[in-house]
Design an enzyme around this catalytic site. Structure first.
Site, PDB file in Angstrom:
ATOM      1  N   SER A 137       0.769  -1.338  -0.079  1.00 50.93           N
ATOM      2  CA  SER A 137       0.146  -0.102  -0.194  1.00 50.93           C
ATOM      3  C   SER A 137       1.012   1.243   0.398  1.00 50.93           C
ATOM      4  O   SER A 137       1.565   1.173   0.510  1.00 50.93           O
ATOM      5  CB  SER A 137      -1.177  -0.035   1.560  1.00 50.93           C
ATOM      6  OG  SER A 137      -1.263   1.171   1.854  1.00 50.93           O
ATOM      7  N   TYR A 172      -0.420  -0.510  10.293  1.00 49.88           N
ATOM      8  CA  TYR A 172      -0.856  -0.630   8.763  1.00 49.88           C
ATOM      9  C   TYR A 172       0.203  -0.976   8.114  1.00 49.88           C
ATOM     10  O   TYR A 172       0.625  -1.424   7.247  1.00 49.88           O
ATOM     11  CB  TYR A 172      -2.681  -0.043   7.998  1.00 49.88           C
ATOM     12  CG  TYR A 172      -2.389  -0.660   7.167  1.00 49.88           C
ATOM     13  CD1 TYR A 172      -2.950  -2.082   6.581  1.00 49.88           C
ATOM     14  CD2 TYR A 172      -2.115   0.618   6.065  1.00 49.88           C
ATOM     15  CE1 TYR A 172      -3.636  -2.221   5.206  1.00 49.88           C
ATOM     16  CE2 TYR A 172      -2.985   0.407   4.518  1.00 49.88           C
ATOM     17  CZ  TYR A 172      -3.480  -1.250   4.412  1.00 49.88           C
ATOM     18  OH  TYR A 172      -3.409  -1.527   3.292  1.00 49.88           O
TER      19      TYR A 172
HETATM   20  N1  LIG Z   1      -8.891  -1.313  -1.156  1.00 48.48           N
HETATM   21  C1  LIG Z   1      -8.072   0.100  -0.697  1.00 48.48           C
HETATM   22  O1  LIG Z   1      -7.740   0.567  -2.056  1.00 48.48           O
HETATM   23  C2  LIG Z   1      -6.245  -0.172  -0.902  1.00 48.48           C
HETATM   24  C3  LIG Z   1      -5.130   0.141  -1.453  1.00 48.48           C
HETATM   25  C4  LIG Z   1      -3.884  -0.025  -0.491  1.00 48.48           C
HETATM   26  C5  LIG Z   1      -3.592  -0.619  -0.642  1.00 48.48           C
HETATM   27  N2  LIG Z   1      -4.947  -2.263  -0.661  1.00 48.48           N
HETATM   28  C6  LIG Z   1      -4.695  -3.367  -0.326  1.00 48.48           C
HETATM   29  O2  LIG Z   1      -5.285  -4.197  -1.541  1.00 48.48           O
HETATM   30  C7  LIG Z   1      -5.224  -5.576  -0.505  1.00 48.48           C
HETATM   31  C8  LIG Z   1      -6.950  -6.328  -1.796  1.00 48.48           C
HETATM   32  O3  LIG Z   1      -7.523  -4.434  -0.612  1.00 48.48           O
HETATM   33  P1  LIG Z   1      -8.847  -4.972  -1.245  1.00 48.48           P
HETATM   34  O4  LIG Z   1      -9.603  -3.418  -1.474  1.00 48.48           O
HETATM   35  O5  LIG Z   1      -9.664  -6.020  -1.800  1.00 48.48           O
HETATM   36  O6  LIG Z   1      -9.394  -5.925   0.074  1.00 48.48           O
HETATM   37  P2  LIG Z   1     -10.830  -6.456   0.522  1.00 48.48           P
HETATM   38  O7  LIG Z   1     -11.515  -6.007   1.440  1.00 48.48           O
HETATM   39  O8  LIG Z   1     -12.338  -5.857  -0.732  1.00 48.48           O
HETATM   40  O9  LIG Z   1     -10.973  -8.360   0.099  1.00 48.48           O
HETATM   41  C9  LIG Z   1      -9.848  -8.762   0.807  1.00 48.48           C
HETATM   42  C10 LIG Z   1     -10.006 -10.177   1.412  1.00 48.48           C
HETATM   43  O10 LIG Z   1      -9.092 -10.831   1.878  1.00 48.48           O
HETATM   44  C11 LIG Z   1      -9.782 -11.507   2.584  1.00 48.48           C
HETATM   45  N3  LIG Z   1      -9.020 -11.721   3.898  1.00 48.48           N
HETATM   46  C12 LIG Z   1      -9.020 -10.740   4.993  1.00 48.48           C
HETATM   47  N4  LIG Z   1      -8.130 -11.165   5.728  1.00 48.48           N
HETATM   48  C13 LIG Z   1      -7.537 -12.565   5.476  1.00 48.48           C
HETATM   49  C14 LIG Z   1      -6.631 -13.591   6.334  1.00 48.48           C
HETATM   50  N5  LIG Z   1      -6.289 -13.642   6.740  1.00 48.48           N
HETATM   51  N6  LIG Z   1      -6.577 -14.669   5.298  1.00 48.48           N
HETATM   52  C15 LIG Z   1      -7.369 -14.870   3.794  1.00 48.48           C
HETATM   53  N7  LIG Z   1      -8.729 -14.125   3.918  1.00 48.48           N
HETATM   54  C16 LIG Z   1      -8.260 -13.066   4.862  1.00 48.48           C
HETATM   55  C17 LIG Z   1     -11.397 -10.879   2.884  1.00 48.48           C
HETATM   56  O11 LIG Z   1     -12.073 -12.113   3.505  1.00 48.48           O
HETATM   57  C18 LIG Z   1     -11.545 -10.488   1.684  1.00 48.48           C
HETATM   58  O12 LIG Z   1     -12.153 -11.207   0.859  1.00 48.48           O
HETATM   59  C19 LIG Z   1      -4.975  -5.775   0.984  1.00 48.48           C
HETATM   60  O13 LIG Z   1      -3.413  -5.963   0.423  1.00 48.48           O
HETATM   61  C20 LIG Z   1      -4.864  -4.849   0.688  1.00 48.48           C
HETATM   62  O14 LIG Z   1      -4.385  -4.272   2.107  1.00 48.48           O
HETATM   63  C21 LIG Z   1      -6.070  -1.914  -0.357  1.00 48.48           C
END
Ligand SMILES: NC(=O)c1ccc[n+]([C@@H]2O[C@H](COP(=O)([O-])OP(=O)(O)OC[C@H]3O[C@@H](n4cnc5c(N)ncnc54)[C@H](O)[C@@H]3O)[C@@H](O)[C@H]2O)c1
Length: 259
Positions: free
Chosen positions: A147, A160
């Site tokens: 991120s 985080y």
């Molecule tokens: N959404 C954003 O704006 C954003 C920004 C920067 C980075 N990210 C990173 O991108 C990645 C994906 O984010 P997203 O927005 O698609 O997330 P999201 O919350 O929409 O989906 C994440 C999925 O991971 C699953 N999950 C959570 N904890 C878990 C665990 N311990 N074991 C297995 N599965 C697990 C959840 O059930 C969910 O289905 C993450 O690593 C997040 O930190 C997201």
């Protein structure tokens, strides 16, 4: 004459692939011919995505487990018969909701644990489980979703940011260790996306100064969508990216820069 990013014959595991970014990556890797293990801690989500890939003619299995459970990670990767491609996508920006700060001066070590467990330890466990078979094969791809919170900060959640920066540092170290075995290890650093978790944040920009200020910093004036990320993940997973390792690539609409 075309240019193909063909992953036929490769087995991939995408963590947290039951929705959003992970789902888009799992679907694209499957469309490129990989056999994809769709992980999520929510078993129904993993099953729904895997079933849909199979219905569309792809190869996928559901692989529900919690990435913070080291034994489950090891058992699953062994049960799959090893991996060629690992995408560490499962992440957790906290239970208090997106856009809400966790001021360090008012938080405690117990509050930091969930960030570190999923975003750092989860990555370490999955990479540790995947490497032996990749080393035996002399080929592998590890891609970790981090991120801009860990590169430039600003999420209001120091733990985080620390976990994501830690995951990028971990991957860089591992890249050094395993490059001689034909394994590349890279990260994709996301700006704020529009996903089920963050959708409410982007609604009513007029009434949300934080979101409207953030939007002005995107050169491309929209938040990212899961499909904006999947293409780079596919490229990094492909044989075409064999001399790219130890890097962290921003996918963020021009929110911040890496040189
Ligand atoms: N959404 C954003 O704006 C954003 C920004 C920067 C980075 N990210 C990173 O991108 C990645 C994906 O984010 P997203 O927005 O698609 O997330 P999201 O919350 O929409 O989906 C994440 C999925 O991971 C699953 N999950 C959570 N904890 C878990 C665990 N311990 N074991 C297995 N599965 C697990 C959840 O059930 C969910 O289905 C993450 O690593 C997040 O930190 C997201």
């Amino acid at each position: 004459m075309g240019v193909e990013l063909d992953l036929a014959g490769h087995r991939a595991l995408v963590t947290g692939a039951g929705q959003s970014v992970g789902e888009a990556i799992a679907r694209l890797l499957a469309a490129a011919g990989a056999e994809v293990a769709v992980n999520d801690v929510v078993a129904d989500r993993a099953a729904a995505v895997a079933d849909d890939i199979v219905r569309s003619g792809g190869r996928a299995v559901a692989a529900p487990f919690d990435v913070t459970d080291y034994r489950a990670v090891l058992q699953t990767v062994e049960g799959l018969g090893g991996l060629d491609i690992l995408v560490n996508n499962a992440g957790n920006a906290g239970t208090e909701g997106f856009g809400r700060s966790v001021p360090l001066a008012r938080s405690e070590p117990a509050d930091w644990e969930m960030f570190l467990k999923v975003n750092l330890y989860g990555v370490m466990y999955c990479v540790r489980a995947a490497l032996p078979a990749m080393i035996d094969k002399g080929w592998g791809r590890v891609i970790t979703i981090v991120s801009d919170g860990g590169r430039v900060g600003g999420t209001g959640k120091a733990a985080y940011g620390a976990a994501k920066a830690g995951a990028a540092g971990f991957c860089r170290e591992v890249a050094h260790e395993v490059g001689r075995h034909g394994i590349t290890v890279n990260c994709i650093s996301l700006g704020t996306m529009k996903t089920p978790t963050t959708a409410a944040f982007w609604e009513n920009l007029d009434e949300n100064p934080t979101a409207s200020e953030m939007m002005k910093r995107y050169i491309i004036r929209r938040p990212g969508e899961p499909d904006d990320v999947a293409g780079l993940a596919l490229f990094l997973a492909s044989p075409r990216a064999s001399w790219i390792t130890g890097q962290t690539y921003p996918v963020n609409g021009g929110f911040s820069f890496a040189l």
